[in-house]
Design a protein around this motif. Structure first.
Motif, PDB file in Angstrom:
ATOM      1  N   SER A   1      60.695  33.097  87.763  1.00 48.73           N
ATOM      2  CA  SER A   1      61.042  34.240  88.603  1.00 48.73           C
ATOM      3  C   SER A   1      61.784  35.307  87.803  1.00 48.73           C
ATOM      4  CB  SER A   1      61.901  33.766  89.781  1.00 48.73           C
ATOM      5  OG  SER A   1      62.341  34.856  90.556  1.00 48.73           O
ATOM      6  N   SER A   2      62.697  34.885  86.952  1.00 40.52           N
ATOM      7  CA  SER A   2      63.470  35.824  86.138  1.00 40.52           C
ATOM      8  C   SER A   2      62.578  36.535  85.127  1.00 40.52           C
ATOM      9  CB  SER A   2      64.600  35.091  85.418  1.00 40.52           C
ATOM     10  OG  SER A   2      65.514  34.540  86.344  1.00 40.52           O
ATOM     11  N   ILE A   3      61.637  35.820  84.551  1.00 39.44           N
ATOM     12  CA  ILE A   3      60.712  36.438  83.599  1.00 39.44           C
ATOM     13  C   ILE A   3      59.867  37.495  84.298  1.00 39.44           C
ATOM     14  CG2 ILE A   3      58.606  36.000  82.267  1.00 39.44           C
ATOM     15  CD1 ILE A   3      59.946  33.392  81.313  1.00 39.44           C
ATOM     16  N   ARG A   4      59.403  37.203  85.490  1.00 36.96           N
ATOM     17  CA  ARG A   4      58.608  38.187  86.222  1.00 36.96           C
ATOM     18  C   ARG A   4      59.449  39.427  86.562  1.00 36.96           C
ATOM     19  NH1 ARG A   4      54.624  36.313  83.880  1.00 36.96           N
ATOM     20  NH2 ARG A   4      53.660  34.422  84.695  1.00 36.96           N
TER      21      ARG A   4
ATOM     22  N   MET B   1      43.085  36.548  75.300  1.00 42.42           N
ATOM     23  CA  MET B   1      43.523  35.227  75.786  1.00 42.42           C
ATOM     24  C   MET B   1      44.663  35.372  76.788  1.00 42.42           C
ATOM     25  SD  MET B   1      44.368  31.809  73.553  1.00 42.42           S
ATOM     26  CE  MET B   1      45.700  32.460  72.581  1.00 42.42           C
ATOM     27  N   PHE B   2      45.583  36.339  76.547  1.00 41.67           N
ATOM     28  CA  PHE B   2      46.722  36.506  77.430  1.00 41.67           C
ATOM     29  C   PHE B   2      46.880  37.987  77.779  1.00 41.67           C
ATOM     30  CE2 PHE B   2      47.747  32.950  74.563  1.00 41.67           C
ATOM     31  CZ  PHE B   2      47.892  31.939  75.484  1.00 41.67           C
ATOM     32  N   GLU B   3      47.384  38.297  78.979  1.00 44.31           N
ATOM     33  CA  GLU B   3      47.638  39.673  79.379  1.00 44.31           C
ATOM     34  C   GLU B   3      49.139  39.844  79.645  1.00 44.31           C
ATOM     35  OE1 GLU B   3      45.009  40.559  82.577  1.00 44.31           O
ATOM     36  OE2 GLU B   3      43.208  40.306  81.341  1.00 44.31           O
ATOM     37  N   ARG B   4      49.592  39.539  80.865  1.00 41.28           N
ATOM     38  CA  ARG B   4      51.032  39.574  81.097  1.00 41.28           C
ATOM     39  C   ARG B   4      51.653  38.393  80.363  1.00 41.28           C
ATOM     40  NH1 ARG B   4      52.295  37.189  87.110  1.00 41.28           N
ATOM     41  NH2 ARG B   4      51.189  35.216  86.885  1.00 41.28           N
ATOM     42  N   THR B   5      52.970  38.270  80.450  1.00 43.71           N
ATOM     43  CA  THR B   5      53.612  37.118  79.823  1.00 43.71           C
ATOM     44  C   THR B   5      53.028  35.842  80.406  1.00 43.71           C
ATOM     45  OG1 THR B   5      55.676  38.358  79.626  1.00 43.71           O
ATOM     46  CG2 THR B   5      55.798  35.977  79.337  1.00 43.71           C
ATOM     47  N   SER B   6      52.426  35.045  79.559  1.00 45.15           N
ATOM     48  CA  SER B   6      51.870  33.765  79.996  1.00 45.15           C
ATOM     49  C   SER B   6      52.940  32.696  79.878  1.00 45.15           C
ATOM     50  CB  SER B   6      50.661  33.386  79.137  1.00 45.15           C
ATOM     51  OG  SER B   6      49.574  34.209  79.443  1.00 45.15           O
ATOM     52  N   ILE B   7      53.134  31.948  80.948  1.00 42.73           N
ATOM     53  CA  ILE B   7      54.176  30.924  80.981  1.00 42.73           C
ATOM     54  C   ILE B   7      53.517  29.555  80.968  1.00 42.73           C
ATOM     55  CG2 ILE B   7      56.136  29.997  82.254  1.00 42.73           C
ATOM     56  CD1 ILE B   7      56.569  32.798  83.392  1.00 42.73           C
ATOM     57  N   ILE B   8      53.869  28.793  79.943  1.00 47.49           N
ATOM     58  CA  ILE B   8      53.300  27.462  79.764  1.00 47.49           C
ATOM     59  C   ILE B   8      54.365  26.426  80.091  1.00 47.49           C
ATOM     60  CG2 ILE B   8      52.233  25.869  78.134  1.00 47.49           C
ATOM     61  CD1 ILE B   8      51.429  28.353  76.457  1.00 47.49           C
ATOM     62  N   ALA B   9      54.092  25.621  81.090  1.00 42.82           N
ATOM     63  CA  ALA B   9      54.971  24.493  81.410  1.00 42.82           C
ATOM     64  C   ALA B   9      54.579  23.335  80.505  1.00 42.82           C
ATOM     65  CB  ALA B   9      54.827  24.103  82.873  1.00 42.82           C
TER      66      ALA B   9
ATOM     67  N   GLU C   1      59.695  41.455  83.349  1.00 42.43           N
ATOM     68  CA  GLU C   1      58.444  42.178  83.100  1.00 42.43           C
ATOM     69  C   GLU C   1      58.413  43.488  83.878  1.00 42.43           C
ATOM     70  OE1 GLU C   1      54.963  38.934  82.255  1.00 42.43           O
ATOM     71  OE2 GLU C   1      55.653  39.152  84.304  1.00 42.43           O
ATOM     72  N   GLN C   2      58.793  43.434  85.156  1.00 41.56           N
ATOM     73  CA  GLN C   2      58.799  44.649  85.960  1.00 41.56           C
ATOM     74  C   GLN C   2      59.849  45.630  85.466  1.00 41.56           C
ATOM     75  OE1 GLN C   2      58.197  44.366  90.305  1.00 41.56           O
ATOM     76  NE2 GLN C   2      58.281  42.152  90.016  1.00 41.56           N
ATOM     77  N   ALA C   3      61.005  45.089  85.057  1.00 35.25           N
ATOM     78  CA  ALA C   3      62.090  45.952  84.606  1.00 35.25           C
ATOM     79  C   ALA C   3      61.749  46.667  83.297  1.00 35.25           C
ATOM     80  CB  ALA C   3      63.370  45.129  84.433  1.00 35.25           C
TER      81      ALA C   3
END
Length: 364
Positions: free
Chosen positions: A278-281, A1-9, A284-286
């Protein structure tokens, strides 16, 4: 259902019953980079009695003398509204999902709107008949666990496992739910279909009631994909949740925190929501792969920062290397300092000037 961090507004009911406002929430969610925009789908009379009173946070932002039923009636979206919002989402390349609060709404979301998943609110964690019906629809479920004990969460997962498996001829009851949960098939279907959200059910939620470490407990206890539904002020707590391993983040979105309505004060305005995404992305990279090795950015600095073995003074051919004849200095483009000990006691095969790099382990 999800791969990278999924962000739900979580647009929720922050549209205040206005279709145009709901569309604008979709716009800003898409512009911020959210993966999903989530609403709430319900028929008020199927969810609330006239005796249901509002929570204190709801009283603070709405008419305190109005009961919860009257407040919620004004926040309903019709089936036609939903279809229109789905089309608007498609035009903005963002997926619409929702939290159903009654069986008719659940059926509508799964059968008619064909949402990617349904979100179960924390308030329905213990609502076994509703959970059973939801699982029977076969859709993936995002289960919020606010106010819940581990035992209550396990009970809910047992109901869901039973509902997904639909064992023939077995009556739905606690013992059957437990058996479904403990079975290999039950564990498989839960891992495939269900994700958990840690949550603090208060709006806004106090920082000292957040307990992000409970996400670790949920992962260890149930082995399911786990995320965080955040009601704290600001963006730092959901960012911290991602650093702790949350694979899903849900956060309320509003156009204006000062608007009248139950959830606006616990929501982010568009610019702040975009900063969170943007900070979450970045986080994730960090986080990286976990393997400890030189990174792409470091490789060019290795020669500059590391050292090589060099002559501490002028060395004549045939001289036997001793510790006082050798030292280590930058740049690191020669023999690594780890080899210095292997040089001791060996003769120099050629002459070296002071500070000249020693070019190999000399063989006597």
């Amino acid at each position: 259902m999800f791969e990278r961090t999924s962000i739900i507004a979580e647009a929720g009911v922050n549209h205040n019953g206005s279709l145009e406002l709901a569309k604008r929430l979709i716009d800003v969610a898409a512009e911020a980079g959210a993966d999903f925009v989530k609403f709430q789908t319900f028929k008020s009379s199927d969810v609330l009695t006239s005796r249901a009173q509002k929570a204190d946070y709801q009283k603070a932002r709405t008419d305190a003398h109005q009961n919860q039923l009257d407040m919620v009636r004004k926040l309903e979206l019709s089936p036609d509204d939903h279809f229109e919002l789905v089309e608007h989402c498609k035009s903005r390349s963002i997926a619409l999902v929702s939290t159903p609060f009654d069986i008719v709404s659940a059926n509508f979301l799964v059968d008619d709107l064909k949402v990617d998943f349904v979100k179960v609110s924390s308030g329905d964690l213990t609502n076994a008949p509703f959970l059973l019906h939801l699982a029977g629809l076969g859709a993936p479920i995002l289960l919020s666990t606010g106010m819940g004990l581990l035992g209550e969460i396990e009970d809910a997962l047992g109901v869901l496992a039973f509902g997904y498996l639909k064992p023939a001829g077995v009556r739905p009851e606690r013992s059957a739910f437990c058996a479904a949960y403990r079975s290999a098939q039950g564990q498989f279907v839960l891992a495939e279909k269900v994700s958990l959200l840690h949550c603090t059910t208060e709006y806004p939620a106090p920082i000292d009631c957040t307990n992000l470490r409970a996400m670790d407990t949920l992962k260890q206890a149930f082995g399911l994909r786990t995320g965080f539904s955040d009601h704290t002020p600001g963006i730092h707590v959901p960012i911290a949740a991602v650093a702790r391993g949350a694979s899903i983040i849900e956060k309320h979105l509003t156009l204006d925190r000062e608007m009248s309505g139950p959830d606006h004060r616990a929501s982010l305005e568009p610019a702040q929501f975009a900063d969170m995404v943007s900070s979450i992305r970045d986080v994730e990279q960090a986080l990286g792969s976990g393997r400890k090795m030189p990174t792409r950015a470091e490789i060019s600095n290795m020669t500059v920062a590391r050292r090589s073995i060099v002559a501490a003074r002028k060395i004549e051919p045939g001289e036997v290397f001793s510790a006082d004849m050798l030292t280590t200095k930058r740049p690191g483009d020669g023999l690594a300092p780890m080899e210095l000990f292997a040089l001791i006691g060996r003769p120099a095969r050629r002459a070296y000037a002071a500070d000249e790099a020693i070019d190999g382990v000399e063989r006597g």
